[in-house]
Design an enzyme around this catalytic site. Structure first.
Site, PDB file in Angstrom:
ATOM      1  N   CYS A 106      38.073  25.548  40.960  1.00  0.00           N
ATOM      2  CA  CYS A 106      38.937  26.475  41.179  1.00  0.00           C
ATOM      3  C   CYS A 106      38.256  27.304  42.323  1.00  0.00           C
ATOM      4  O   CYS A 106      37.522  28.221  42.002  1.00  0.00           O
ATOM      5  CB  CYS A 106      39.411  27.186  39.837  1.00  0.00           C
ATOM      6  SG  CYS A 106      40.663  28.478  40.646  1.00  0.00           S
ATOM      7  N   CYS A 109      39.859  31.290  41.904  1.00  0.00           N
ATOM      8  CA  CYS A 109      39.315  32.163  40.596  1.00  0.00           C
ATOM      9  C   CYS A 109      38.391  31.102  39.800  1.00  0.00           C
ATOM     10  O   CYS A 109      37.627  30.921  40.161  1.00  0.00           O
ATOM     11  CB  CYS A 109      40.850  32.672  39.827  1.00  0.00           C
ATOM     12  SG  CYS A 109      41.971  31.606  39.400  1.00  0.00           S
ATOM     13  N   SER A 110      39.135  30.966  38.612  1.00  0.00           N
ATOM     14  CA  SER A 110      37.725  30.003  37.718  1.00  0.00           C
ATOM     15  C   SER A 110      38.699  29.142  36.939  1.00  0.00           C
ATOM     16  O   SER A 110      38.380  29.184  35.663  1.00  0.00           O
ATOM     17  CB  SER A 110      36.898  30.885  37.143  1.00  0.00           C
ATOM     18  OG  SER A 110      36.395  31.956  37.945  1.00  0.00           O
ATOM     19  N   CYS A 111      39.937  28.658  37.036  1.00  0.00           N
ATOM     20  CA  CYS A 111      40.704  27.990  36.303  1.00  0.00           C
ATOM     21  C   CYS A 111      40.062  26.730  35.749  1.00  0.00           C
ATOM     22  O   CYS A 111      39.304  25.944  36.564  1.00  0.00           O
ATOM     23  CB  CYS A 111      41.892  27.466  37.123  1.00  0.00           C
ATOM     24  SG  CYS A 111      43.073  28.778  37.556  1.00  0.00           S
TER      25      CYS A 111
END
Lengths: 204, 227
Positions: A106, A109-111
């Site tokens: 991601c 962000c940090s999905c």
């Protein structure tokens, strides 16, 4: 407000106190409780983690019909095994083969697919992986993960820019033909389901 | 917005540093920081895209240098202040109190409904698909070009795909639109697709790694048919 030229980072003592103060205020406002904090931590420390994804992968390796359902609709296939929920409301499993290697990132962000992998490791959330894996995946895999993907294998990088959550069905290791799902699951690493490594070999 | 959080393709950030047997939470404060997301979401302080946008608006130097859960704390504070829920002077004062008295207890409150919400949310999540009568304008196999302009506010149209052309490989139906919901607007559902870009298209033939592609999900307003 501090600007980028006068940034001062919190020490661990400062961030600890800051979070505690914020938590206290949110408790008093009727938004949080310490019990809810403990429960959420308990869930992601002990109940929801890569051991769940490993069970799904082991079953897919052992049961061709389940594998077909997993690749057609990972959310429904996981729900058959009572695996579902937050940050995996719609999941897509990507099959690695002799010709194709998939991996997940991601960049914005940090999905990450929480129901099958739990919460992401720090490196997945930190800038270097998010920056580089879309631009030089072969190099990052080889140099930072010790995982060499031959040039003959296509690398497919899946950037999780929407709420669809991608994860990888790694290749079944050689020498595992006789193994049952319990033993197979032990070979399925978190990294193999992100796509930054192979599943473990039974000899290692 | 064009910000440092939009990291895809950024050079010079050093190697990926992994850690064997890293604990899920690396410090006790990370647990409440993590739990604030679900609790404040339930309280209506933000939706998921607004939560992300609060992080995107951090001081960029701090963004790059701080632990991930500090980003979460930042966005909770951002919306707490913006909504009037939190008095930031009080937060500073209470932070100083806990710095001086690290073992002082937290206030206690019972909330069985919140506990039930936590278990239900973890199990069932919060789906982002939304019904809409909009008809899909594109189909699998279409070659499309991502719009190159730079919007302010929240978007998922990362810089490294802007202006690039790829092929639609999947059409997923209608989903809430981050560029609306993340900026305080309604869900405003739009059709969502997956687009495949070649490495050569993204990075140029001279520098692209061989035999590779990147898949990126885009909402219909993000692109046009390739000319």
């Amino acid at each position: 407000m501090a600007g980028p030229t006068d940034t001062r980072l919190n020490t661990q003592e400062e961030i600890t106190a800051r979070v505690k103060a914020l938590e206290a205020m949110l408790i008093e406002k009727g938004i949080m409780t310490t019990e809810a904090v403990d429960r959420l931590a308990e869930i992601y420390e002990n109940e929801v983690g890569p051991q769940l994804g490993a069970k799904v992968v082991a079953r897919a390796w052992s049961d061709p019909e389940f594998k077909a359902r997993l690749l057609a609709d990972a959310t429904a296939a996981c729900a058959e095994m009572d695996i579902s929920g937050l940050q995996g409301e719609e999941m897509i499993a990507l099959e690695n083969t002799d010709d194709v290697h998939n991996l997940v990132v991601c960049t914005l962000c940090s999905c990450y697919p929480w129901p099958v992998l739990g919460l992401p490791p720090n490196w997945y959330k930190a800038p270097p992986y998010r920056a580089r894996i879309v631009r030089e995946p072969r190099k990052v895999l080889a140099e930072d993960f010790g995982f060499v993907v031959p040039d003959s294998v296509e690398i497919r990088v899946w950037d999780s820019s929407s709420e669809l959550r991608y994860w990888v069905l790694p290749k079944r290791p050689e020498g595992t033909e006789e193994m049952g799902t319990f033993d197979l699951a032990a070979l399925v690493t978190r990294d193999s389901m992100i796509g930054v490594g192979p599943a473990a070999s039974p000899s290692s | 917005m064009n910000g440092v959080f939009d990291l895809g393709g950024t050079d010079g950030l050093g190697p990926v540093v992994t850690q064997e047997n890293e604990p899920v939470f690396r410090a006790e404060w990370e647990k409440p920081a993590f739990a604030m997301f679900a609790s404040c979401f339930r309280a209506g302080l933000f939706n998921v895209d607004q939560f992300r946008h609060g992080i995107e608006k951090m001081d960029p130097a701090e963004y790059l240098l701080t632990n991930y859960y500090e980003h979460w704390v930042h966005t909770v504070e951002h919306y707490g202040e913006k909504s009037g829920l939190l008095d930031m002077a009080e937060l500073e004062e209470r932070t100083r109190f806990y710095l001086d008295n690290p073992d002082a207890p937290l206030p206690q409150r019972e909330d069985p409904e919140l506990l039930a919400f936590v278990d239900a949310a973890v199990k069932h999540g919060a789906p982002a698909n939304r019904d809409s009568d909009k008809v899909a304008q594109f189909k699998v196999g279409d070659r499309v070009t991502i719009k190159a302009d730079s919007p302010f506010g929240h978007t998922r149209r990362a810089r490294y795909v802007r202006g690039r052309t790829g092929e639609i490989t999947a059409a997923h139906g209608t989903y809430l639109y981050p560029d609306s919901a993340g900026n305080g607007g309604p869900d405003a559902p739009e059709h969502l697709y997956t687009v495949r870009f070649t490495n050569e298209e993204l990075w140029g033939a001279e520098t692209a790694e061989p035999n590779g592609v990147v898949y990126f999900d885009v909402w219909e307003p993000y692109f046009t048919l390739a000319s």
